[in-house]
Design an enzyme around this catalytic site. Sequence first.
Site, PDB file in Angstrom:
ATOM      1  N   GLU A 188       0.808  -1.223   0.000  1.00  0.00           N
ATOM      2  CA  GLU A 188       0.000   0.000   0.000  1.00  0.00           C
ATOM      3  C   GLU A 188       0.843   1.276   0.000  1.00  0.00           C
ATOM      4  O   GLU A 188       0.542   2.225  -0.713  1.00  0.00           O
ATOM      5  CB  GLU A 188      -0.942   0.029   1.212  1.00  0.00           C
ATOM      6  N   HIS A 257      -9.887  -4.266  11.356  1.00  0.00           N
ATOM      7  CA  HIS A 257     -10.585  -4.147  10.070  1.00  0.00           C
ATOM      8  C   HIS A 257     -11.878  -3.340  10.164  1.00  0.00           C
ATOM      9  O   HIS A 257     -12.732  -3.461   9.290  1.00  0.00           O
ATOM     10  CB  HIS A 257     -10.925  -5.538   9.518  1.00  0.00           C
TER      11      HIS A 257
HETATM   12  C1  LIG Z   1      -1.997  -4.176   4.643  1.00  0.00           C
HETATM   13  C2  LIG Z   1      -3.059  -5.069   4.180  1.00  0.00           C
HETATM   14  N1  LIG Z   1      -3.426  -5.043   2.884  1.00  0.00           N
HETATM   15  C3  LIG Z   1      -4.396  -5.862   2.432  1.00  0.00           C
HETATM   16  C4  LIG Z   1      -5.028  -6.731   3.274  1.00  0.00           C
HETATM   17  C5  LIG Z   1      -6.115  -7.655   2.756  1.00  0.00           C
HETATM   18  N2  LIG Z   1      -5.581  -9.001   2.653  1.00  0.00           N
HETATM   19  C6  LIG Z   1      -5.733  -9.868   3.659  1.00  0.00           C
HETATM   20  S1  LIG Z   1      -4.952 -11.278   3.365  1.00  0.00           S
HETATM   21  C7  LIG Z   1      -4.402 -10.798   1.866  1.00  0.00           C
HETATM   22  C8  LIG Z   1      -3.574 -11.726   1.045  1.00  0.00           C
HETATM   23  C9  LIG Z   1      -2.315 -12.116   1.721  1.00  0.00           C
HETATM   24  O1  LIG Z   1      -1.694 -13.165   1.072  1.00  0.00           O
HETATM   25  P1  LIG Z   1      -0.423 -13.914   1.639  1.00  0.00           P
HETATM   26  O2  LIG Z   1       0.488 -12.951   2.290  1.00  0.00           O
HETATM   27  O3  LIG Z   1       0.122 -14.734   0.545  1.00  0.00           O
HETATM   28  O4  LIG Z   1      -0.994 -14.847   2.802  1.00  0.00           O
HETATM   29  P2  LIG Z   1      -2.048 -16.036   2.699  1.00  0.00           P
HETATM   30  O5  LIG Z   1      -3.388 -15.402   2.852  1.00  0.00           O
HETATM   31  O6  LIG Z   1      -1.844 -16.731   1.424  1.00  0.00           O
HETATM   32  O7  LIG Z   1      -1.765 -16.898   3.891  1.00  0.00           O
HETATM   33  C10 LIG Z   1      -4.843  -9.508   1.608  1.00  0.00           C
HETATM   34  C11 LIG Z   1      -4.581  -8.756   0.378  1.00  0.00           C
HETATM   35  C12 LIG Z   1      -4.636  -6.705   4.635  1.00  0.00           C
HETATM   36  N3  LIG Z   1      -5.216  -7.506   5.535  1.00  0.00           N
HETATM   37  N4  LIG Z   1      -3.646  -5.898   5.050  1.00  0.00           N
END
Ligand SMILES: Cc1ncc(C[n+]2csc(CCOP(=O)(O)OP(=O)(O)O)c2C)c(N)n1
Lengths: 454, 336
Positions: A188, A257
Amino acid sequence: MATEILMPALSPTMEEGTLAKWLVKEGDTVSAGDILAEIETDKATMEFEAVDEGTLGKILVPAGTDGVKVNTPIAVLVEDGEDAEAAASAAKAPAPASAATDSTPAPAPATPKAAAPAPEPDVPEGTEMKSTTVREALRDAMAEEMRRDGTVFLMGEEVAEYQGAYKISQGLLDEFGSKRVIDTPITEHGFAGLGVGAAFGGLRPIVEFMTFNFAMQAMDQIVNSAAKTLYMSGGQMGCPMVFRGPNGAAARVAAQHSQDYAAWYAHIPGLKVVQPYSAADAKGLLKTAIRDPNPVIFLENEILYGRSFDVPVLEDFTLPFGKARIWREGTDVTIVSFGIGMTYALEAAEALAKDGISAEVIDLRTLRPLDTATVIESVKKTNRCVTVEEGFPVCSIGNHISAVLMQEAFDWLDAPVINCTGKDVPMPYAANLEKLALVTTKEVIDAAKSVTYR
Amino acid sequence: MATRKTPQKSNTSKEELLTFYREMLLIRRFEEKAGQLYGMGLIGGFCHLYIGQEAVVVGLEAATEEGDKRITSYRDHGHMLACGMDPKGVMAELTGREGGYSKGKGGSMHMFSKEKHFYGGHGIVGAQVPIGAGLAFADKYQENGRVTFVYFGDGAANQGQVAETYNMAELWDLPVIFVIENNQYAMGTAVKRATKSPDFWERGAAFGIKGEAVDGMDVLAVKAAGEKAVAHCRAGKGPYILEIMTYRYRGHSMSDPAKYRSREEVQKIREERDAIEHVRDLLLTGKHATEDELKEIDKQIKGVVNEAAEFAKESPEPALDELWTDIYADTAPQNA
Ligand SMILES: Cc1ncc(C[n+]2csc(CCOP(=O)(O)OP(=O)(O)O)c2C)c(N)n1
Ligand SMILES: [Mg+2]
């Protein structure tokens, strides 16, 4: 023993859904993990998997049924040799199939259709109106502006191929291609800053935050770079861009959130801040935001996305910033709100009317610039004011309005202004505590009664 | 992910294999139950299941000593079970009840246990990474010989604060193991759509941090890599990166229709690479256990999970004045 298969909840905000399609038929053997059906939620079409094994004895809710409430039995799973019919009749009778025939009122935060407002003040009389969700209105606004101006592009997490985490950008990748609808990595601070640079460089970025909670990662670029550069450059370099996304509490998503940032952004000179309630305002104000030569923070709300409102059918419908809208005229008390806070304000006004209290309800629509004139004028008539917002109480928008009224309308006030806000605590997860943490219609009603000394 | 070539021939013991089997199965059954309770509306909000990734935490926990710390993201149920937290307390947090680890105030994404040195449960992608390095900083400062495991996803690996943390961790030789759980997707974004440098462990080299990629569907390989990383940290050589190649079988959260990958892709990994099936095979082909013995374990675990679910349903909602507690450490409950 027969097992009822219940309509599942498939998203934090889902209360009912459409049983789009059965992928198994009566008599089929199913095992855990098999896909039973496709279910349309407010956001997506989901595959619904079996958790138990057995034979599909009876389908209780046929494919194509709308408005199936969560936890309604939709089928019965029987073990070998069991009588499907008997098992099915033992299951609870399915709830009324269609939302239209269902007389039980939906819970407050998901009222499908908002009350019709006072005559639409922003469009010529006789303009055709079309019922549109806030979600569609936002999408239409972006699409129209992207058609109109080739420098407008959309960037954010999951905005392109996934069609938006909350499906706001549905269809935009198809129409505008990957040059203009861009999936970013989860960075972000990086892409907010990149957006600022692109705006300096002559483009008009729309940066979507999946939710504004994640914009805290990007706060420095929004405040220090986007908001202040025009001033620091002696007027040479503006930052025409929009930061948008859902803001505030959704449902049960807990402290990290659920924050409402309206007051945070409204604090910053150099930013414009919009927080629409209705679909028409979402559309008209987002189009204005995209054309605005300044950085605009556009605060949406996940719970409002699925609500329908009348939107004028006009070639190019824009709304000016800094102009509040009076949703309901009244004489006894002024209720000022914005965004989802309007839900409580309007419900309270309705209830107050039954008690003989006539409330005027003002939707601020933009928080910076703020239409203090409309609020002051109303208070000069009603002599009382209640503000409503979901954010924290300290240094809230309501605090600011109270201060303005004290300075500009002191002699007209017959009671101290009351600010109804979210509670001064991080958002709890537990259902009972979350209810308490949010501002409620009852609190607004009580406040209105208190300032009118009833 | 390449298919596992040979059934792992290792010097593991029967007891260890049975422990791995039990622990991984507990996570899977627990998560299936959580999914079910979500569908019934007993769990709300976001709920991210760990199904498919069980070998990662189970293998790494086998390399820890008492007092070592761990911290992760919102996809945290498996981590909590693997470090010995009580399934009842975890499930009751999922249902938002008084008996939950955060008294119902945190939910699926936000649980903590000081006793088990589990530091959460974080909802902001990437935020746990510098915090984990900070835990390691405190350990080094206190010269207590402890190691911290920081778990994060392939999506999180692109966050700027991860790079900032790598730099500090190596600069100050912090005893921290960065565990990238590469499950190939960040929500709907496949790794290659978010970076042109998809070998995440190699990024450490830019900061002087050693690391390696590990087959995360093989719990024995994970444990071995964990031991190596722990030895590196405890020897005072600074941080280590483990990029663990894994896969999540379910959607990102309960509301993800997962249209970005084919059912065949998921099915193929489930059939050919499943970590629990792997250990099951080792147990059976090595004649360490019979089908009946494994069935008995399955039954026990189902019992544990059902008990947790019952507890989570019956535990009362938190008392209403809990709304006003725990906001500050040093004052009585605030009230408005
Ligand atoms: C700073 C931030 N940006 C976006 C999100 C929304 N979000 C939650 S999980 C996620 C994907 C994360 O993927 P990864 O790091 O690969 O972990 P996984 O869910 O695969 O375990 C996103 C975009 C968030 N929680 N925090
Ligand atoms: Mg991932």
